[in-house]
Design a protein around this motif. Structure first.
Motif, short mmCIF file in Angstrom:
data_model
loop_
_atom_site.label_atom_id
_atom_site.label_comp_id
_atom_site.label_asym_id
_atom_site.label_seq_id
_atom_site.Cartn_x
_atom_site.Cartn_y
_atom_site.Cartn_z
N ALA A 70 0.84 -1.21 0.00
CA ALA A 70 0.00 0.00 0.00
C ALA A 70 0.87 1.25 0.00
CB ALA A 70 -0.93 -0.01 1.21
N GLU A 71 1.96 1.23 0.76
CA GLU A 71 2.87 2.38 0.77
C GLU A 71 3.51 2.58 -0.60
OE1 GLU A 71 5.62 1.50 3.90
OE2 GLU A 71 4.20 2.04 5.49
N ARG A 72 3.89 1.50 -1.24
CA ARG A 72 4.50 1.61 -2.57
C ARG A 72 3.50 2.15 -3.59
NH1 ARG A 72 8.31 -3.74 -3.37
NH2 ARG A 72 9.91 -3.09 -1.89
N ILE A 73 2.26 1.71 -3.51
CA ILE A 73 1.23 2.22 -4.43
C ILE A 73 1.00 3.70 -4.20
CG2 ILE A 73 -1.24 2.08 -4.98
CD1 ILE A 73 -0.98 -0.97 -4.56
N ALA A 74 0.95 4.11 -2.92
CA ALA A 74 0.76 5.53 -2.61
C ALA A 74 1.94 6.37 -3.12
CB ALA A 74 0.59 5.72 -1.10
N GLU A 75 3.16 5.85 -2.97
CA GLU A 75 4.33 6.58 -3.47
C GLU A 75 4.29 6.67 -4.99
OE1 GLU A 75 7.71 4.51 -1.96
OE2 GLU A 75 7.39 5.22 0.09
#
Length: 106
Positions: A70-75
């Motif tokens: 989820a953090e990678r998608i947000a970044e």
């Protein structure tokens, strides 16, 4: 000078070989060991042997992987937004008449 040094090296090697053969426990104690490996091995054994602990461990692992994704998608979304803003800054959109329907729009 070199010959006595070689004799000393060979003698030390011979002593070490004899110690290894006749006193293996002492050699194990004297041998350098990595710190922390017994704790990690104990953790692995607990994961393998305790079903409830294994279930909690894998649930936590799955949650951590999902959070990282989820953090990678947000970044990635933030990066795409920044790229679009930079493109608009470098090449501002021109107000032109729309292209005819039979011509592709670039």
């Amino acid at each position: 000078m070199t010959l006595p040094l070689l004799r000393l090296v060979f003698a030390a090697g011979s002593v070490q070989a004899r110690l290894r053969r006749y006193l293996p426990r002492i050699m194990r104690v004297l041998a350098p060991q990595r710190p922390g490996l017994p704790a990690l091995f104990a953790e692995l054994q607990r994961i393998e042997s305790d079903l409830a602990y294994r279930t909690r461990f894998f649930a936590g692992l799955n949650a951590a992987v999902a959070e990282r994704n989820a953090e990678r998608i947000a970044e990635l979304e933030a990066l795409r937004t920044a790229v679009d803003q930079l493109r608009n800054l470098v090449h501002p959109a021109k107000t032109t008449t729309p292209a005819p329907a039979h011509m592709p729009h670039n």
